[in-house]
Design a protein around this motif. Sequence first.
Motif, PDB file in Angstrom:
ATOM      1  N   ARG A  16       0.834  -1.206   0.000  1.00 42.55           N
ATOM      2  CA  ARG A  16       0.000   0.000   0.000  1.00 42.55           C
ATOM      3  C   ARG A  16       0.870   1.259   0.000  1.00 42.55           C
ATOM      4  NH1 ARG A  16      -4.227  -0.928   4.807  1.00 42.55           N
ATOM      5  NH2 ARG A  16      -6.052  -1.095   3.482  1.00 42.55           N
ATOM      6  N   VAL A  17       1.916   1.260   0.792  1.00 40.00           N
ATOM      7  CA  VAL A  17       2.819   2.407   0.847  1.00 40.00           C
ATOM      8  C   VAL A  17       3.488   2.600  -0.516  1.00 40.00           C
ATOM      9  CG1 VAL A  17       4.893   3.378   1.933  1.00 40.00           C
ATOM     10  CG2 VAL A  17       3.223   2.162   3.339  1.00 40.00           C
ATOM     11  N   VAL A  18       3.928   1.511  -1.124  1.00 42.72           N
ATOM     12  CA  VAL A  18       4.576   1.591  -2.440  1.00 42.72           C
ATOM     13  C   VAL A  18       3.602   2.170  -3.462  1.00 42.72           C
ATOM     14  CG1 VAL A  18       5.526   0.225  -4.350  1.00 42.72           C
ATOM     15  CG2 VAL A  18       6.238  -0.257  -1.996  1.00 42.72           C
ATOM     16  N   GLN A  19       2.367   1.687  -3.473  1.00 42.99           N
ATOM     17  CA  GLN A  19       1.376   2.184  -4.417  1.00 42.99           C
ATOM     18  C   GLN A  19       1.131   3.675  -4.225  1.00 42.99           C
ATOM     19  OE1 GLN A  19      -0.022   0.538  -6.977  1.00 42.99           O
ATOM     20  NE2 GLN A  19      -0.991   2.451  -7.589  1.00 42.99           N
ATOM     21  N   THR A  20       1.001   4.094  -2.992  1.00 40.27           N
ATOM     22  CA  THR A  20       0.778   5.511  -2.705  1.00 40.27           C
ATOM     23  C   THR A  20       1.987   6.342  -3.129  1.00 40.27           C
ATOM     24  OG1 THR A  20      -0.666   4.908  -0.860  1.00 40.27           O
ATOM     25  CG2 THR A  20       0.172   7.164  -0.891  1.00 40.27           C
ATOM     26  N   TYR A  21       3.186   5.853  -2.845  1.00 45.41           N
ATOM     27  CA  TYR A  21       4.418   6.535  -3.249  1.00 45.41           C
ATOM     28  C   TYR A  21       4.451   6.724  -4.767  1.00 45.41           C
ATOM     29  CZ  TYR A  21       9.388   7.631  -3.631  1.00 45.41           C
ATOM     30  OH  TYR A  21      10.585   8.241  -3.908  1.00 45.41           O
ATOM     31  N   LEU A  22       4.126   5.676  -5.497  1.00 44.53           N
ATOM     32  CA  LEU A  22       4.140   5.752  -6.966  1.00 44.53           C
ATOM     33  C   LEU A  22       3.145   6.802  -7.464  1.00 44.53           C
ATOM     34  CD1 LEU A  22       4.267   1.946  -7.867  1.00 44.53           C
ATOM     35  CD2 LEU A  22       6.128   3.608  -8.035  1.00 44.53           C
ATOM     36  N   GLU A  23       1.968   6.822  -6.883  1.00 38.41           N
ATOM     37  CA  GLU A  23       0.945   7.772  -7.319  1.00 38.41           C
ATOM     38  C   GLU A  23       1.328   9.211  -6.979  1.00 38.41           C
ATOM     39  OE1 GLU A  23      -2.925   6.567  -5.915  1.00 38.41           O
ATOM     40  OE2 GLU A  23      -2.717   4.592  -6.825  1.00 38.41           O
ATOM     41  N   LEU A  24       2.014   9.406  -5.879  1.00 33.91           N
ATOM     42  CA  LEU A  24       2.370  10.764  -5.464  1.00 33.91           C
ATOM     43  C   LEU A  24       3.656  11.272  -6.101  1.00 33.91           C
ATOM     44  CD1 LEU A  24       1.573  10.654  -1.639  1.00 33.91           C
ATOM     45  CD2 LEU A  24       0.232  11.775  -3.443  1.00 33.91           C
ATOM     46  N   PHE A  25       4.674  10.428  -6.187  1.00 30.47           N
ATOM     47  CA  PHE A  25       6.005  10.931  -6.505  1.00 30.47           C
ATOM     48  C   PHE A  25       6.601  10.425  -7.820  1.00 30.47           C
ATOM     49  CE2 PHE A  25       5.575  10.965  -1.827  1.00 30.47           C
ATOM     50  CZ  PHE A  25       5.538  12.333  -1.665  1.00 30.47           C
ATOM     51  N   ILE A  26       5.863   9.645  -8.573  1.00 31.47           N
ATOM     52  CA  ILE A  26       6.357   9.189  -9.868  1.00 31.47           C
ATOM     53  C   ILE A  26       5.535   9.809 -11.002  1.00 31.47           C
ATOM     54  CG2 ILE A  26       6.838   7.181 -11.330  1.00 31.47           C
ATOM     55  CD1 ILE A  26       8.638   7.424  -8.787  1.00 31.47           C
ATOM     56  N   ASP A  27       4.245   9.889 -10.823  1.00 29.15           N
ATOM     57  CA  ASP A  27       3.359  10.487 -11.820  1.00 29.15           C
ATOM     58  C   ASP A  27       3.703  11.966 -12.013  1.00 29.15           C
ATOM     59  OD1 ASP A  27       0.675  10.352 -13.373  1.00 29.15           O
ATOM     60  OD2 ASP A  27       0.459  12.093 -12.042  1.00 29.15           O
ATOM     61  N   LYS A  28       3.922  12.369 -13.270  1.00 31.47           N
ATOM     62  CA  LYS A  28       4.367  13.740 -13.577  1.00 31.47           C
ATOM     63  C   LYS A  28       3.386  14.795 -13.079  1.00 31.47           C
ATOM     64  CE  LYS A  28       5.887  16.720 -17.306  1.00 31.47           C
ATOM     65  NZ  LYS A  28       6.092  16.908 -18.717  1.00 31.47           N
ATOM     66  N   HIS A  29       2.103  14.588 -13.318  1.00 28.08           N
ATOM     67  CA  HIS A  29       1.084  15.549 -12.871  1.00 28.08           C
ATOM     68  C   HIS A  29       1.098  15.688 -11.344  1.00 28.08           C
ATOM     69  CE1 HIS A  29      -2.679  17.706 -12.431  1.00 28.08           C
ATOM     70  NE2 HIS A  29      -3.158  16.715 -11.689  1.00 28.08           N
ATOM     71  N   SER A  30       1.213  14.564 -10.660  1.00 30.08           N
ATOM     72  CA  SER A  30       1.256  14.593  -9.193  1.00 30.08           C
ATOM     73  C   SER A  30       2.464  15.365  -8.686  1.00 30.08           C
ATOM     74  CB  SER A  30       1.288  13.170  -8.628  1.00 30.08           C
ATOM     75  OG  SER A  30       0.093  12.505  -8.893  1.00 30.08           O
ATOM     76  N   VAL A  31       3.625  15.088  -9.271  1.00 33.99           N
ATOM     77  CA  VAL A  31       4.853  15.762  -8.838  1.00 33.99           C
ATOM     78  C   VAL A  31       4.714  17.276  -9.029  1.00 33.99           C
ATOM     79  CG1 VAL A  31       7.319  16.054  -9.318  1.00 33.99           C
ATOM     80  CG2 VAL A  31       6.333  13.764  -9.197  1.00 33.99           C
ATOM     81  N   LYS A 166      -5.553   6.165  -4.012  1.00 34.04           N
ATOM     82  CA  LYS A 166      -5.561   7.008  -2.799  1.00 34.04           C
ATOM     83  C   LYS A 166      -4.650   8.223  -2.969  1.00 34.04           C
ATOM     84  CE  LYS A 166      -8.064   3.969  -0.584  1.00 34.04           C
ATOM     85  NZ  LYS A 166      -9.438   4.101  -0.250  1.00 34.04           N
ATOM     86  N   GLY A 167      -3.440   8.010  -3.470  1.00 34.03           N
ATOM     87  CA  GLY A 167      -2.528   9.132  -3.703  1.00 34.03           C
ATOM     88  C   GLY A 167      -3.059  10.061  -4.779  1.00 34.03           C
ATOM     89  N   SER A 168      -3.611   9.469  -5.821  1.00 35.55           N
ATOM     90  CA  SER A 168      -4.179  10.272  -6.912  1.00 35.55           C
ATOM     91  C   SER A 168      -5.345  11.126  -6.427  1.00 35.55           C
ATOM     92  CB  SER A 168      -4.648   9.360  -8.047  1.00 35.55           C
ATOM     93  OG  SER A 168      -3.562   8.626  -8.555  1.00 35.55           O
ATOM     94  N   LYS A 169      -6.159  10.563  -5.524  1.00 37.50           N
ATOM     95  CA  LYS A 169      -7.275  11.340  -4.960  1.00 37.50           C
ATOM     96  C   LYS A 169      -6.769  12.545  -4.181  1.00 37.50           C
ATOM     97  CE  LYS A 169     -11.155   8.283  -4.375  1.00 37.50           C
ATOM     98  NZ  LYS A 169     -11.891   7.414  -3.503  1.00 37.50           N
TER      99      LYS A 169
END
Length: 177
Positions: A16-31, A166-169
Amino acid sequence: MSDLDWFVYETTRIRRVVQTYLELFIDKHSVETLTNTASEVFAIIQRSMHDEILISISRLYEGKEQLSQYSLVSKYKEVLTDSLEELKLQTGELFEKLDLKDYRNSKVAHNSREVYPFNGKIIKHNIDSETLISLLETSQKLIIGIKLELGENSLPMMINEKYEGKGSKLVQKLCEI
């Protein structure tokens, strides 16, 4: 909670932590969104999540401690089938690919002076999300297989919860502010 259930729970928590990390800090729009919102705060959160993932993975796979995969597989070695032995070998290979021991020791655990950027020594790990997720999921198959061989067929309820979105939300809500 049994030791096997704890391991499955812990691998799911890390996933779950890995998935959230990917959504927050890898996705260009999120960053971009996080940088524009509160870059210094999210830099701290990113580093904390990164280090927490490394420490958790180390705890599960490096040592012979009571609740490491090594310890659990050793404890229940009499029920290992050929397919479970293969899963055990696969997790070992996947963990080795991550190559995180020196990084964890020098940067995360001890913050060694010799690895400060101005000293010229660079210590890295080889963690990539695909290998890390594969390691966690293969380990779960191994431990669940051991449970089944022992005649235990219950699983922690949240095993299928990958925490996707969750991170994307969070990023979406920040964009709305």
